[in-house]
Design a protein around this motif. Structure first.
Motif, mmCIF file in Angstrom:
data_model
loop_
_atom_site.group_PDB
_atom_site.id
_atom_site.type_symbol
_atom_site.label_atom_id
_atom_site.label_comp_id
_atom_site.label_asym_id
_atom_site.label_seq_id
_atom_site.Cartn_x
_atom_site.Cartn_y
_atom_site.Cartn_z
ATOM 1 N N ALA A 1 0.921 -1.130 -0.066
ATOM 2 C CA ALA A 1 0.005 0.115 -0.001
ATOM 3 C C ALA A 1 0.805 1.248 -0.049
ATOM 4 O O ALA A 1 0.624 2.441 -0.639
ATOM 5 N N SER A 2 1.975 1.180 0.701
ATOM 6 C CA SER A 2 2.836 2.209 0.981
ATOM 7 C C SER A 2 3.417 2.700 -0.584
ATOM 8 O O SER A 2 4.031 3.793 -0.814
ATOM 9 N N THR A 3 3.648 1.933 -1.408
ATOM 10 C CA THR A 3 3.980 2.305 -2.746
ATOM 11 C C THR A 3 2.984 3.005 -3.552
ATOM 12 O O THR A 3 3.283 3.667 -4.433
ATOM 13 N N GLY A 4 1.733 3.134 -3.200
ATOM 14 C CA GLY A 4 0.591 3.781 -3.875
ATOM 15 C C GLY A 4 -0.304 2.761 -4.748
ATOM 16 O O GLY A 4 -1.090 3.226 -5.334
ATOM 17 N N ALA A 5 0.221 1.389 -4.764
ATOM 18 C CA ALA A 5 -0.793 0.364 -5.382
ATOM 19 C C ALA A 5 -2.126 0.314 -4.448
ATOM 20 O O ALA A 5 -2.145 0.597 -3.558
ATOM 21 N N ASN A 6 -3.069 0.021 -5.509
ATOM 22 C CA ASN A 6 -4.428 0.036 -4.961
ATOM 23 C C ASN A 6 -4.987 -1.311 -4.692
ATOM 24 O O ASN A 6 -6.172 -1.580 -4.189
ATOM 25 N N TYR A 7 -4.478 -2.207 -5.424
ATOM 26 C CA TYR A 7 -4.984 -3.592 -5.513
ATOM 27 C C TYR A 7 -4.070 -4.568 -5.300
ATOM 28 O O TYR A 7 -2.749 -4.374 -5.502
ATOM 29 N N VAL A 8 -4.322 -5.848 -4.898
ATOM 30 C CA VAL A 8 -3.489 -6.862 -4.640
ATOM 31 C C VAL A 8 -4.106 -8.113 -5.200
ATOM 32 O O VAL A 8 -5.336 -8.335 -4.984
ATOM 33 N N ILE A 9 -3.313 -9.150 -6.017
ATOM 34 C CA ILE A 9 -4.032 -10.220 -6.491
ATOM 35 C C ILE A 9 -3.743 -11.301 -5.606
ATOM 36 O O ILE A 9 -2.442 -11.496 -5.156
ATOM 37 N N LEU A 10 -4.684 -11.910 -4.962
ATOM 38 C CA LEU A 10 -4.540 -13.050 -3.887
ATOM 39 C C LEU A 10 -5.141 -14.363 -4.491
ATOM 40 O O LEU A 10 -6.192 -14.351 -5.246
#
Ligand code: PEP
Length: 252
Positions: free
Chosen positions: A86-95
């Motif tokens: 999240a701290s990179t500015g990403a707003n999604y994660v694939i799980l």
């Protein structure tokens, strides 16, 4: 109204400069489309997140990591946590991708923990499920898909579940060139939506985006996306070339 989404899963491909170039091309191409009918996301390796975030307009192209750890911080050498993502500015994660379940032994319990930590970090989740060829052929595939969803997602509150996108990815169709037929995919997407309706109610089910993944390409995307319960795609191989990826993005 649920969103249509086309998300790329680059997997373990591209160096950082190559990935930055690809992300730039995708962002430029997306910006040039006049009336975009879907949200677009790129799922990049951890090493690329910060650099890619700098060259995309996050309002036009979402940014996903392809995994996160099942712990928040500490002595877990080599792991990358949800707060770090999240701290990179990403707003999604694939799980829950089948490659992570298969090669890295990610169980439903581990995925449940990852889901909780990702949501706590404010990430939206693209949660993958899907059956093997053996499970399709021996007829257990619907039970397998139901268990994958139930065991990692059905402990969530309704509010939390609204941050979940589900991707149905039959393992036998991933990277094989063998796509599920649009009817096969529609059958499972409808099943997933009915499971969500039973658990969270009809309105939440209706608002849930359900993606198809597995050898999706510009030539087969229009037929798949025309089905009532297929709201877009999670794209592996064809997300590595901006032109192919855009051929799918514009398939709606
Ligand atoms: C994937 O792995 O998420 C995927 C859908 O791969 P491909 O499009 O290459 O089948």
């Amino acid at each position: 109204m649920r969103k249509n989404i086309v998300a790329g899963n680059w997997k373990m491909n591209t160096t950082v400069p190559e990935g930055v170039q690809l992300a730039k091309e995708v962002c430029q191409a997306v910006s040039a489309v006049e009336s975009l009918k879907c949200d677009v996301i790129v799922g990049v390796p951890f090493t690329h997140l910060t650099a890619v975030r700098e060259v995309i307009d996050i309002n036009k192209v979402g940014l996903a990591a392809q995994n996160c750890a099942d712990h928040t911080s500490g002595a877990y050498t080599g792991e990358v946590s949800a707060p770090m993502v999240a701290s990179t500015g990403a707003n999604y994660v694939i799980l829950g991708h089948s490659e992570r379940r298969g090669y890295y032994h990610e169980t439903a319990q581990i995925l449940k923990e990852k889901v909780d930590l990702a949501l706590q970090s404010g990430l939206k989740i693209i949660f993958c499920c899907g059956e093997s060829l053996e499970e399709r052929e021996n007829g257990t595939f619907k039970d397998v898909i139901e268990a994958e969803i139930r065991d990692s997602l059905f402990h969530l509150t309704t509010e939390q579940f609204q941050n979940i996108v589900i991707a149905y990815e039959p393992i036998w169709a991933i990277g094989t060139g063998k796509t599920a037929t649009s009817d096969q995919a529609q059958e499972i997407h409808a099943l997933i939506r009915s499971l969500v309706a039973d658990k969270f109610g009809a309105q939440v089910a209706d608002d849930t985006t359900i993606l198809y993944g597995g050898s999706c390409k510009p030539s087969n995307a229009p037929e798949l996306f025309a089905k009532p319960d297929i709201d877009g795609g999670l794209i592996g191989g064809a997300s590595l070339k901006a032109a192919d990826f855009m051929g799918i993005v514009t398939a709606f």
